[in-house]
Design an enzyme around this catalytic site. Structure first.
Site, PDB file in Angstrom:
ATOM      1  N   ARG A  35       0.806  -1.223   0.000  1.00  0.00           N
ATOM      2  CA  ARG A  35       0.000   0.000   0.000  1.00  0.00           C
ATOM      3  C   ARG A  35       0.840   1.274   0.000  1.00  0.00           C
ATOM      4  NH1 ARG A  35      -2.475   0.136   6.191  1.00  0.00           N
ATOM      5  NH2 ARG A  35      -0.498   0.482   7.277  1.00  0.00           N
ATOM      6  N   LYS A  51      20.146   3.555  10.521  1.00  0.00           N
ATOM      7  CA  LYS A  51      21.585   3.265  10.578  1.00  0.00           C
ATOM      8  C   LYS A  51      22.382   4.314   9.824  1.00  0.00           C
ATOM      9  CE  LYS A  51      20.138   0.021  12.897  1.00  0.00           C
ATOM     10  NZ  LYS A  51      18.814   0.635  12.920  1.00  0.00           N
ATOM     11  N   GLY A 114      -4.596  -4.026   0.468  1.00  0.00           N
ATOM     12  CA  GLY A 114      -5.040  -5.403   0.287  1.00  0.00           C
ATOM     13  C   GLY A 114      -5.940  -5.871   1.418  1.00  0.00           C
ATOM     14  N   ALA A 182      15.064  -0.945  21.719  1.00  0.00           N
ATOM     15  CA  ALA A 182      16.027  -0.674  20.656  1.00  0.00           C
ATOM     16  C   ALA A 182      15.745   0.645  19.939  1.00  0.00           C
ATOM     17  CB  ALA A 182      16.043  -1.830  19.661  1.00  0.00           C
ATOM     18  N   HIS A 443      44.267 -12.717  14.718  1.00  0.00           N
ATOM     19  CA  HIS A 443      44.839 -11.635  15.522  1.00  0.00           C
ATOM     20  C   HIS A 443      45.487 -10.606  14.596  1.00  0.00           C
ATOM     21  CE1 HIS A 443      47.008  -9.658  18.813  1.00  0.00           C
ATOM     22  NE2 HIS A 443      48.070  -9.657  18.000  1.00  0.00           N
TER      23      HIS A 443
END
Length: 464
Positions: A35, A51, A114, A182, A443
């Protein structure tokens, strides 16, 4: 063009469009109904554009602390309009990407509202015109929207939800963030890094309450150090748009109500599933507190109707929706997909510092009756973290003491949202501490801390 399909997907978010693509790959004639925007909330107004905003704030933060890296950056400033423009550009690019994927996979897109109107039947209405589609199977992926405060609905001017917070009309000077999940904590982090005075109100006894208690405590200490004001075990008694700002009555953990004024407020108190006006009643589809009830293969109580993503049970995460989309389609196509295990779904929060986790917290594991081995390794013990100037944080691992099974992992610090997948793979493979302990980690990397945390749980840590 025939309006008869093998599968119709209602909603094109990260669950819906992934389901449609997988269906096309399996040879099903597929349509998707949307939609608003292809890609849904996640790509257009959620995961991705936020982000982009947080990345701008992160770079701004580093520029302000250039001296810590032996560099100089003078006359640093932030252009909010340009930051938002970049974020919207990222969203637009991804929306176009989904559009391309629909064409590439020969998926028919029907734009409009819908609604289920009977077994295998769905109507699509746009600009007053309605067409009817039919399909053997239907997947509902209509997602969710922000929950309003009943006594102070968002107005887009002074009281915001995430949508306004992503395209703010102006930079808040003094911001109230209601809710520390969050979404709330990411916006609190963004605006704080951009120079806004931020206060967070959380009704639970700690922020990011779904996370491990140690992570919550560390984050609160870090955000407070960054200048945020945080109220836990606190309730919002009143929120009023005064025209020039908002006036809030906050009830503290001591029971006292104080009145404070802010320029703006962001409401982040949860979601409401988009189950209204989509025709669930026509097929008698069962819901629980508005969310559609499904089984392990995403089937609803109605034959040949499936549901995925935020419209169903938690966790409400984009990657969970995408995975459910694949499960549902493979079941529709006659396959035997593995059912979703919620304990193997990672969670990521992109505040500063980042948070990531998978599986049981230490408290939940104890409640479940496990005897535990718990490891913890600090960022300060990792050479790469020190070299990056990101020495705050830790990685915690929780094991079943009897079997060595990895029960959960919890991280806070730089780039932990990229690290958590290592433990997620481990949990999916039912990895033990011995297997993780015998794995060679490169490392110098942040990932070495994952190894050290495992070793720590069994008294073998090398660098603390």
């Amino acid at each position: 063009m025939s309006n008869s399909y093998d599968l119709i997907v209602l909603g094109s978010g990260p669950g819906g469009y992934v389901a449609a693509i997988r269906a096309a790959q399996l040879g099903l004639k597929t349509a998707i109904v949307e939609r608003e925007n292809l890609g849904g909330i996640c790509l257009n107004w959620g995961c991705i554009p936020t982000k982009a905003l947080l990345r701008s704030a992160e770079i701004y933060h580093y520029m302000q602390h250039a001296g810590d890296y032996g560099l100089a950056a003078d006359k640093i400033s932030a252009d909010l309009e340009a930051v938002v423009k970049r974020s919207r550009g990222v969203a637009k690019q991804l929306n176009q990407g989904v559009t391309h994927l629909m064409k590439k996979n020969k998926i028919t897109v029907h734009m409009g509202d819908g609604k289920l109107i009977g077994k295998g039947k769905l109507s699509v209405t746009k600009d007053g015109k309605t067409e009817e589609l039919t399909a053997k199977d239907i997947i509902i992926a209509t997602g969710a929207r922000a929950r309003d405060l009943p006594f102070a609905p968002a107005d887009g001017k002074r009281i915001w939800t995430y949508r306004t917070a992503m395209t703010p009309p102006e930079m808040p000077k003094k911001l109230l963030v209601i809710g520390s999940g969050a979404i709330g904590i990411e916006f609190a982090s963004f605006y704080n890094d951009m120079g806004c005075n931020v206060t967070v109100v959380e009704m639970m006894d700690r922020i990011v309450p779904v996370e491990d208690a140690e992570v919550s405590a560390f984050l609160e200490k870090s955000l407070t150090k960054q200048g945020m004001t945080i109220h836990t075990s606190a309730g919002l008694e009143k929120l009023e748009n005064t025209g020039k700002g908002v006036k809030a009555a906050i009830k503290g953990k001591d029971g006292k109500v104080t009145s404070s004024e802010f320029t703006h407020a962001i409401v982040a108190i949860g979601i409401v599933p988009n189950t209204e006006d989509i025709g669930l009643e026509a097929l008698g589809i069962k819901t629980d507190r508005g969310h559609i009830v499904t089984n392990g293969k995403c089937q609803t109580s109605a034959a040949n109707v499936y549901a995925i993503g935020d419209v169903t049970q938690p966790p409400w995460l984009a990657h969970k929706a995408s995975h459910e989309g694949v499960i549902a389609v493979e079941a529709i196509a006659g396959g035997h997909p593995h059912e979703m295990d919620p304990l193997n779904i990672p969670g990521c929060t992109y505040c500063h510092p980042q948070i990531a986790s998978v599986g049981l917290t230490e408290a939940k594991a104890k409640e479940a009756g496990y005897e535990l081995k718990v490891g913890n390794f600090p960022f300060i013990g990792n050479g790469k973290a020190i070299a990056l100037g990101e020495a705050e944080g830790f990685i915690k691992t929780v094991f079943d003491a009897k079997t060595g099974e990895l029960l959960g992992a919890h991280m806070i610090g730089a780039e932990v949202t990229e690290l958590i997948q290592g433990y997620t793979v481990g949990k999916t493979l039912e990895t033990t501490e011995e297997e993780l302990g015998n794995t060679v980690f490169p490392h110098p990397t942040l990932s070495e801390m994952m190894h050290e945390s495992v070793l720590s749980a069994y008294g073998k840590a090398l660098h603390i």
